[in-house]
Structure formats: structure tokens, C-alpha cells
Design a protein around this motif. Structure first.
Motif, short mmCIF file in Angstrom:
data_model
loop_
_atom_site.label_atom_id
_atom_site.label_comp_id
_atom_site.label_asym_id
_atom_site.label_seq_id
_atom_site.Cartn_x
_atom_site.Cartn_y
_atom_site.Cartn_z
N LEU A 17 -8.96 -9.22 -10.30
CA LEU A 17 -8.81 -7.92 -9.65
C LEU A 17 -10.06 -7.61 -8.84
O LEU A 17 -11.18 -7.87 -9.27
N LYS A 18 -9.86 -7.01 -7.69
CA LYS A 18 -10.99 -6.58 -6.87
C LYS A 18 -11.66 -5.37 -7.53
O LYS A 18 -11.07 -4.69 -8.37
N SER A 77 -12.32 -2.50 -6.23
CA SER A 77 -11.59 -1.27 -5.93
C SER A 77 -10.35 -1.14 -6.81
O SER A 77 -9.98 -0.04 -7.22
N GLU A 78 -9.72 -2.27 -7.14
CA GLU A 78 -8.53 -2.25 -7.98
C GLU A 78 -8.91 -1.91 -9.42
O GLU A 78 -8.18 -1.19 -10.12
N ALA A 98 -9.58 1.80 -9.44
CA ALA A 98 -8.31 2.54 -9.38
C ALA A 98 -7.58 2.49 -10.71
O ALA A 98 -7.00 3.48 -11.17
N THR A 145 -7.98 2.68 0.76
CA THR A 145 -8.35 1.67 -0.22
C THR A 145 -7.61 1.91 -1.54
O THR A 145 -7.11 0.98 -2.18
N LYS A 201 -3.96 0.78 -1.22
CA LYS A 201 -3.81 -0.68 -1.33
C LYS A 201 -4.05 -1.14 -2.76
O LYS A 201 -3.37 -2.03 -3.26
N ALA A 202 -5.04 -0.55 -3.41
CA ALA A 202 -5.35 -0.95 -4.79
C ALA A 202 -4.19 -0.63 -5.73
O ALA A 202 -3.83 -1.44 -6.58
#
Length: 200
Positions: free
Chosen positions: A12-13, A15-16, A19, A44, A47-48
Motif C-alpha cells: 500500500l502507498k 497515502s493509502e 486513508a 489523493t 484515489k486512495a
């Protein structure tokens, strides 16, 4: 507070992960609210959240139209332990079912003879519904019934096609078949003209 980031799948990024952590504490929030809680931008966050939905870590409750405007989607946390990501994507499929079904594609271009509309014998009423399908041989029957109803007429494929609301190519094929079967006769070559057989 639930430590959701520790339960999140690898890859996972950042930002994800942010979130996901915000969603665990504020389940039922909008994307804008999640963005504020997570300290990330609005786009962002959107998208997350979509990425988390694809990992089966979140699901959305789609907004409804109120007074001509659509309310924001509400996002909810889906605990990893309750639905491991490797089980199936059925929740996603169920969620996707709330989307409007895509419009069926327009009638595919097929040989005209295969997509003719049924018509009443001896009438040009077929012009009213050209997109419906005809059973095999129905166009030939329509052409024959027109010739039978107008035995004195000599008509070409193009003229008859306009009357019946069909393609000239399909009508030409039907006339050629009727001629081969002895039900119609060719009376002129250039341009081609036909009439009911046995009228000489």
C-alpha cells in the motif's frame, strides 16, 4: 483505536495507509472528510479510497440525488480479519451492481438479411421497425408477397428496398433467389428489373 495499517496488505502507498487509518476511525465519512482526517489532498484521498476498495479494505455507500444534486459517497472500513483480501471479490461485485447498467450497444452491423424486421404480408409496413430481426427466409417472403400483390409491376432492387425499408443488397439477393426458384423473373438487365413470374 484499531491499528489498521498493521493489518493492511504489503504494497500500500503511504497515502493509502493514511486513508485506511483515517477510515478506520471515521467509518461512514466522505472522501473530503477522510482527506482532512488523513492530512492528504482531496483527489489523493479519492484515489486512495478507490485503491482500498480494490483491496477489499473499504466499501462505499453511493450518494443519492437530492434536489437535482448528488450527495457525496460515504466510505466505510472493512476489517481485514473479517474479509481477507484473498477470499473473493464478491463484495466489490455487489457494490458495482449499484452502478447503472451500461447501455446495450446499438444493433451490430450484420448482413441486412439477418436483421430484417417482421412485416405484414403484402404491405410496406416493415419500414416501421427495421431494427428487429427476421427469421430466415422472411425477407424473401416479403419480396415475393409484394410482387404477388403487384403482378403488373416491374421493379428494381433499389425501388423495392425503399418500399420495404430494407437494404438494396438484401433485396437484390432475395429477388435473385426467387428468380432461381421460378417465382420471379428478370425483365431487364440495365438497370435490373423484376416482376412476378408467369406474367408474360
Amino acid at each position: 483505536m484499531t491499528n489498521t495499517t498493521a493489518q493492511a496488505p504489503a504494497g500500500l502507498k503511504t497515502s493509502e495507509q493514511k486513508a485506511l487509518a483515517a477510515l478506520a476511525d471515521h467509518s461512514g465519512a466522505t472522501a473530503a472528510e477522510i482527506a482532512a482526517h488523513a492530512g492528504i489532498g482531496g483527489s489523493t484521498a479519492g484515489k486512495a479510497l478507490t485503491a482500498l476498495e480494490s483491496h477489499n479494505l473499504a466499501y462505499r455507500e453511493r450518494g443519492e440525488k437530492e434536489g437535482g444534486r448528488k450527495t457525496a459517497d460515504r466510505w466505510y472500513h472493512r476489517p481485514v480479519e473479517a474479509t481477507p483480501e484473498h477470499i473473493s471479490d464478491e463484495p466489490e461485485a455487489a457494490e458495482a451492481s449499484t452502478e447503472p447498467a451500461p447501455e446495450a450497444p446499438a444493433e451490430a452491423a450484420e448482413p441486412e438479411a439477418a436483421t430484417e424486421a417482421p412485416a405484414q404480408p403484402g404491405t410496406p409496413a416493415a419500414k416501421a421497425a427495421p431494427a428487429q430481426r427476421l427469421a430466415r427466409g422472411s425477407l424473401r417472403q416479403m419480396v415475393y408477397e409484394y410482387l404477388e400483390a403487384h403482378p403488373a409491376d416491374e421493379i428494381g432492387p433499389s425501388g423495392l428496398a425503399k418500399i420495404l425499408g430494407r437494404s438494396a443488397g438484401a433485396v437484390a439477393n432475395a429477388l435473385a433467389t426467387l428468380t432461381d426458384h421460378g417465382q420471379a423473373e428478370l425483365t431487364g438487365e440495365s438497370p435490373r428489373r423484376y416482376r412476378l413470374a408467369g406474367q408474360a
